[in-house]
Design a protein around this motif. Structure first.
Motif, PDB file in Angstrom:
ATOM      1  N   VAL A   1       5.526  -0.740  -7.650  1.00 50.23           N
ATOM      2  CA  VAL A   1       5.454  -2.097  -8.802  1.00 50.23           C
ATOM      3  C   VAL A   1       4.177  -2.592  -8.621  1.00 50.23           C
ATOM      4  CG1 VAL A   1       6.346  -4.333  -8.981  1.00 50.23           C
ATOM      5  CG2 VAL A   1       7.721  -2.403  -8.374  1.00 50.23           C
ATOM      6  N   ALA A   2       3.444  -2.916  -7.633  1.00 55.34           N
ATOM      7  CA  ALA A   2       2.355  -3.452  -7.307  1.00 55.34           C
ATOM      8  C   ALA A   2       1.126  -2.593  -8.017  1.00 55.34           C
ATOM      9  CB  ALA A   2       1.922  -3.531  -5.805  1.00 55.34           C
ATOM     10  N   LYS A   3       1.066  -1.377  -7.713  1.00 55.82           N
ATOM     11  CA  LYS A   3      -0.035  -0.512  -8.311  1.00 55.82           C
ATOM     12  C   LYS A   3       0.385  -0.472  -9.822  1.00 55.82           C
ATOM     13  CE  LYS A   3      -0.702   4.083  -6.357  1.00 55.82           C
ATOM     14  NZ  LYS A   3      -0.326   5.094  -5.794  1.00 55.82           N
ATOM     15  N   THR A   4       1.419  -0.411 -10.322  1.00 57.40           N
ATOM     16  CA  THR A   4       1.446  -0.314 -11.704  1.00 57.40           C
ATOM     17  C   THR A   4       1.170  -1.700 -12.392  1.00 57.40           C
ATOM     18  OG1 THR A   4       3.464   1.272 -11.454  1.00 57.40           O
ATOM     19  CG2 THR A   4       3.239   0.316 -13.467  1.00 57.40           C
ATOM     20  N   ILE A   5       1.501  -2.816 -11.946  1.00 55.04           N
ATOM     21  CA  ILE A   5       0.973  -4.056 -12.523  1.00 55.04           C
ATOM     22  C   ILE A   5      -0.558  -4.200 -12.428  1.00 55.04           C
ATOM     23  CG2 ILE A   5       1.055  -6.429 -12.283  1.00 55.04           C
ATOM     24  CD1 ILE A   5       3.742  -6.344 -10.985  1.00 55.04           C
ATOM     25  N   ALA A   6      -0.897  -3.850 -11.158  1.00 54.16           N
ATOM     26  CA  ALA A   6      -2.334  -3.844 -11.070  1.00 54.16           C
ATOM     27  C   ALA A   6      -3.337  -2.955 -12.096  1.00 54.16           C
ATOM     28  CB  ALA A   6      -2.916  -3.510  -9.642  1.00 54.16           C
ATOM     29  N   PHE A   7      -2.563  -1.808 -12.150  1.00 50.69           N
ATOM     30  CA  PHE A   7      -3.218  -0.749 -13.204  1.00 50.69           C
ATOM     31  C   PHE A   7      -3.094  -1.162 -14.536  1.00 50.69           C
ATOM     32  CE2 PHE A   7      -2.172   3.088 -16.024  1.00 50.69           C
ATOM     33  CZ  PHE A   7      -3.363   3.748 -15.719  1.00 50.69           C
ATOM     34  N   ALA A   8      -1.949  -1.431 -14.828  1.00 51.73           N
ATOM     35  CA  ALA A   8      -1.650  -1.945 -16.427  1.00 51.73           C
ATOM     36  C   ALA A   8      -2.674  -3.076 -16.863  1.00 51.73           C
ATOM     37  CB  ALA A   8      -0.148  -2.115 -16.518  1.00 51.73           C
ATOM     38  N   LEU A   9      -2.401  -4.047 -15.991  1.00 51.67           N
ATOM     39  CA  LEU A   9      -3.306  -5.307 -16.305  1.00 51.67           C
ATOM     40  C   LEU A   9      -4.771  -5.574 -15.829  1.00 51.67           C
ATOM     41  CD1 LEU A   9      -0.368  -7.632 -16.093  1.00 51.67           C
ATOM     42  CD2 LEU A   9      -1.432  -6.633 -18.116  1.00 51.67           C
ATOM     43  N   ASN A  10      -4.903  -4.399 -14.981  1.00 56.50           N
ATOM     44  CA  ASN A  10      -6.290  -4.316 -14.427  1.00 56.50           C
ATOM     45  C   ASN A  10      -6.582  -5.562 -13.710  1.00 56.50           C
ATOM     46  OD1 ASN A  10      -8.760  -3.326 -14.092  1.00 56.50           O
ATOM     47  ND2 ASN A  10      -9.981  -4.238 -16.082  1.00 56.50           N
ATOM     48  N   LEU A  11      -5.745  -5.603 -12.757  1.00 58.09           N
ATOM     49  CA  LEU A  11      -5.726  -6.846 -11.694  1.00 58.09           C
ATOM     50  C   LEU A  11      -6.411  -6.203 -10.567  1.00 58.09           C
ATOM     51  CD1 LEU A  11      -2.064  -8.444 -12.070  1.00 58.09           C
ATOM     52  CD2 LEU A  11      -4.133  -8.766 -13.476  1.00 58.09           C
ATOM     53  N   GLU A  12      -6.818  -7.438  -9.536  1.00 59.27           N
ATOM     54  CA  GLU A  12      -7.253  -6.940  -8.571  1.00 59.27           C
ATOM     55  C   GLU A  12      -6.214  -6.574  -7.213  1.00 59.27           C
ATOM     56  OE1 GLU A  12      -9.804  -9.914  -6.746  1.00 59.27           O
ATOM     57  OE2 GLU A  12     -10.933 -10.208  -8.586  1.00 59.27           O
ATOM     58  N   LEU A  13      -6.278  -5.593  -6.628  1.00 58.18           N
ATOM     59  CA  LEU A  13      -5.189  -5.200  -5.700  1.00 58.18           C
ATOM     60  C   LEU A  13      -5.615  -5.057  -4.400  1.00 58.18           C
ATOM     61  CD1 LEU A  13      -2.233  -4.018  -5.604  1.00 58.18           C
ATOM     62  CD2 LEU A  13      -3.284  -1.809  -5.708  1.00 58.18           C
ATOM     63  N   PHE A  14      -4.571  -5.843  -3.415  1.00 60.67           N
ATOM     64  CA  PHE A  14      -4.989  -5.967  -1.943  1.00 60.67           C
ATOM     65  C   PHE A  14      -4.082  -5.223  -1.415  1.00 60.67           C
ATOM     66  CE2 PHE A  14      -7.361  -9.376  -4.049  1.00 60.67           C
ATOM     67  CZ  PHE A  14      -8.767  -9.533  -3.765  1.00 60.67           C
ATOM     68  N   ALA A  15      -4.154  -4.448  -0.287  1.00 61.34           N
ATOM     69  CA  ALA A  15      -3.259  -3.797   0.334  1.00 61.34           C
ATOM     70  C   ALA A  15      -3.330  -4.140   1.791  1.00 61.34           C
ATOM     71  CB  ALA A  15      -3.367  -2.166   0.287  1.00 61.34           C
ATOM     72  N   ILE A  16      -2.309  -4.230   2.545  1.00 63.86           N
ATOM     73  CA  ILE A  16      -2.111  -4.914   3.933  1.00 63.86           C
ATOM     74  C   ILE A  16      -1.143  -4.131   4.524  1.00 63.86           C
ATOM     75  CG2 ILE A  16      -3.245  -7.063   3.679  1.00 63.86           C
ATOM     76  CD1 ILE A  16      -0.688  -8.214   4.443  1.00 63.86           C
ATOM     77  N   ASP A  17      -1.461  -3.901   5.848  1.00 61.25           N
ATOM     78  CA  ASP A  17      -0.558  -3.321   6.515  1.00 61.25           C
ATOM     79  C   ASP A  17       0.866  -4.209   6.859  1.00 61.25           C
ATOM     80  OD1 ASP A  17       1.127  -2.768   9.186  1.00 61.25           O
ATOM     81  OD2 ASP A  17      -0.611  -1.376   9.751  1.00 61.25           O
ATOM     82  N   SER A  18       1.936  -3.520   6.442  1.00 62.37           N
ATOM     83  CA  SER A  18       3.103  -4.407   6.521  1.00 62.37           C
ATOM     84  C   SER A  18       3.459  -5.092   7.714  1.00 62.37           C
ATOM     85  CB  SER A  18       4.575  -3.557   6.073  1.00 62.37           C
ATOM     86  OG  SER A  18       4.448  -3.236   4.834  1.00 62.37           O
ATOM     87  N   LEU A  19       2.986  -4.376   9.106  1.00 66.51           N
ATOM     88  CA  LEU A  19       3.258  -5.235  10.122  1.00 66.51           C
ATOM     89  C   LEU A  19       2.373  -6.441  10.469  1.00 66.51           C
ATOM     90  CD1 LEU A  19       3.178  -1.908  12.583  1.00 66.51           C
ATOM     91  CD2 LEU A  19       5.254  -3.755  12.134  1.00 66.51           C
TER      92      LEU A  19
END
Lengths: 483, 199
Positions: free
Chosen positions: B82-100
């Motif tokens: 979901v996160a990747k698709t929104i960021a890709f489609a709308l050209n948003l900044e994406l930040f990924a963090i370790d879930s822990l």
């Protein structure tokens, strides 16, 4: 009578027919032949009855509008809906091309033609005075077409990540990222690996599909995805991407049954004629399905145990052939003879089939030969196996086709690429009253174009899902509209 | 257009579904929802209603922050898709963090644990931005011993498989703090989950 008329796209091979028909037209044969051969905007359709050309339609497409240059049916064959049918074929092509209007001129005195167009939904726009060389006025008619939706479909049920963008029957892109190489070392599809590769690849595939089709996401009219059957973790990736896109762009979300997709892959090569028999043969499924109309599925026979493709893969494995085994067996069988005596599976008097007994027999046979140190002739065994397995299937196909008096047989699923199956069925049905179709080789395996094709029919009937829809690894095709 | 930066945060690596909406550095609203085995169906509709309730259009978002595992393989993939698709489609900044890290408390030294099955735990230890022990899989015995040896650390995540009555929510403010301190993901298409388990 319409049933026996053959409609086709004109090619230079139809030169003789053009000369014959042109004698009754305002056009010279060379003008029409030029349209066929050189004019990229022109589309020429012909109708033949018992080998005689009886009708012609010549129309031009320029961007999103179309003009009919010629529509003509020989006197003798009028009032048989030939013109209507030619127009119907044209509408489909216009939908493929995203055409929105059709325009034409008709002689003021030609009332039957004018009436036909009015019946077809054309509106009279104005009169063009002295339009024809002999001074007659022309009536200018226009019809607005509802353009076909631009559908983006995602297929991720097993080991291919595929995304396709289509408009009606036109495949603008159909990108397939196959994972076969990565699964080979496991000797089959490993579900968790499939899911991992889907999430890694899906946006690359999406990006490529959009670029190849020269389409932006904002332009898509509906998002379709494979809801099942398949591997649950794999299906989920396609689901989430489709859902997210449907949400962002506020467009319909269409869940598609994987096997319905395989069946509808055939619609890229033929119009469906009902009743038809769909022979769905793949690594996960073996079903004989009768369709009396679009989206009307009745399962009349299925495997009671293994899918035929699964059986191929397992036999290939015991013969130490690389995965996917079906292709290897097909190849090897051509070099062999059916010398091994194998048991013919018998299920019942109905149309169900069984493959696991045959599979077990071969595994036992190979193991005992190996134990005795005897040599196995792999080609002969592959050939023997294939003959028995396919006989089990095609015998039921023959029976079902007879009982339901079908007009078409559509072969669908990965095993539809099997050359021996094709050969057996062609021998039986070529030159018969039953039309036999296989999808183009590029659409035999899992792909999203087939999902888009089925989604088109669901779109027409507004069979959409809300955003809380899920996947169903065991979805039955008869429940295609329940989710 | 205003200069406000709206962000959407999410994590479905564990049994809970965490979603939050933030404006600049403020959390507007956050939810930790319990939907056993329904995250695949409900993440997108929950995001939709979260945005609706706060009158924010998905197209007004500036960035997405997502927990990318470890955790449930399927769960991790849901939020990531979901996160990747929104960021890709709308050209948003994406930040990924370790879930822990996402479950950690930004303001206190934290031991974060999820159930990794088969007698093992996903385990990490953070003190603010400092990672005292990176995410890893440890035996449950090790986890219990570590907890015993570090009584001053707060316990975060889901520790019920260790016989401890700890099952925390994601703290949205901490999550946002961690997200804010990440480099943005440059290759959105190529972003992969953290599984910690090879095939």
């Amino acid at each position: 009578m319409l049933e026996e008329i053959k409609f086709k796209k004109a090619t230079m091979e139809d030169e003789e027919a053009i000369y014959e028909l042109a004698s009754s037209l305002d056009y010279t044969p060379s003008a029409i032949l030029n349209d066929i051969e050189k004019n990229v905007f022109a589309h020429v359709e012909l109708a033949y009855f018992e080998g005689v050309p009886i009708a012609i339609l010549d129309y031009w497409i320029t961007f999103d509008s179309s003009t009919i240059a010629i529509i003509y049916v020989s006197n003798k064959y009028r009032r048989n809906n030939v013109a209507t049918h030619l127009l119907k074929r044209m509408y489909e092509t216009l939908k493929d091309e995203g055409v929105k209007t059709i325009a034409l001129e008709v002689r003021k005195s030609n009332t039957p033609a004018k009436n036909l167009y009015i019946k077809e939904g054309f509106k009279e726009i104005n009169i063009k005075e002295n339009y024809y060389a002999d001074g007659e006025d022309a009536i200018y008619l226009v019809k607005n077409l509802e353009s076909a939706p631009l559908i983006l479909a995602i297929e991720s049920s097993c080991d291919e990540t595929s995304i396709s963008i289509t408009r009606n029957r036109k495949i603008l892109s159909n990108v397939i990222s196959s994972q076969i190489e990565r699964h080979r070392k496991f000797g089959g599809v490993m579900p968790e690996l499939a899911s991992r590769l889907h999430i890694e690849n899906v946006l690359y595939v999406l990006d490529a599909a959009l670029k190849e089709a020269s389409v932006m996401l904002e332009e898509i009219d509906a998002f379709a995805y494979t809801r099942g059957p398949g591997l649950v973790g794999a299906l989920l990736v396609g689901l989430e991407v489709a859902k997210t896109l449907a949400f962002i762009y506020n467009k319909p979300l269409i869940p598609v049954h994987h096997l319905a997709g395989h069946i509808y892959a055939n619609e890229y090569v033929t119009d469906l004629k009902f009743p038809l028999l769909a022979v769905v043969v793949s690594g996960g499924n073996t079903e004989l399905i009768i369709m009396k109309d679009h989206l009307d599925y009745q399962i009349v026979g299925r495997t009671v145990d293994d899918a035929i493709g699964e059986c191929y893969d397992k036999v290939a494995r015991v013969l130490d052939l690389p995965y996917p085994g079906g292709v290897e067996i097909d190849r090897l069988a051509k070099q062999g003879k059916p010398t091994y005596h194998l048991p013919i599976p018998h299920v019942s008097s109905n149309y169900d089939v069984s493959f696991s007994g045959l599979k077990t027999h071969i595994i036992n046979l190979v193991n005992s030969l190996k134990m005795k140190g005897e040599e196995i002739n792999k080609a002969d065994l592959a050939c023997s196996f294939q003959e028995v397995a396919l006989k089990e299937l095609v015998d039921k196909v023959y029976q079902v086709a007879d009982e339901y008096d079908v007009k078409q047989i559509l072969v669908a699923g990965g095993v539809s690429a099997n050359s021996r199956l094709k050969e057996i069925l062609k021998n039986k049905y070529d030159n018969s009253h039953i039309e036999l179709f296989f999808p183009p080789l590029s659409l035999c395996g899992d792909n999203a174009a087939m999902i888009a094709r089925n989604a088109y029919h669901l779109y027409e009937r507004k069979i959409f899902a809300s955003l809380d829809v899920g996947v169903d690894p065991n979805w039955e095709i008869t429940d295609f509209n329940k989710f | 257009m205003s200069n406000d930066r709206y962000g959407l945060l999410m994590d479905t690596s564990n049994i809970k579904m965490f979603i939050a909406l933030c404006k600049n550095k403020e959390i507007l609203v956050s939810k930790n929802l319990l939907f056993p085995r329904k995250q695949d169906e409900l993440l997108v509709p929950e995001i939709k209603s979260l945005l609706l309730e706060n009158e924010v259009n998905v197209k007004d978002l500036s960035f997405i922050g997502v927990g990318i595992g470890p955790g449930s393989f399927t769960g991790v993939r849901i939020a990531m898709a979901v996160a990747k698709t929104i960021a890709f489609a709308l050209n948003l900044e994406l930040f990924a963090i370790d879930s822990l890290m996402g479950y950690s408390n930004f303001n206190a030294p934290s031991i974060v644990i999820f159930n990794a099955r088969s007698g093992r735990s996903y385990f990490a230890c953070f003190d603010g931005l400092k990672s005292l022990m990176n995410s890893r899989i440890v035996s449950n015995e090790f986890a219990l011993k570590f907890i015993e040896d570090h009584p001053n650390y707060v316990l975060r995540g889901d520790l019920r498989h260790l016989g401890l009555d700890v099952d925390t929510d994601v703290d949205a403010k901490s999550f946002l703090n961690y997200v804010s301190n990440q480099e943005r993901v440059i290759d959105i298409k190529g972003l992969k989950p953290i599984y910690l388990k090879d095939l």
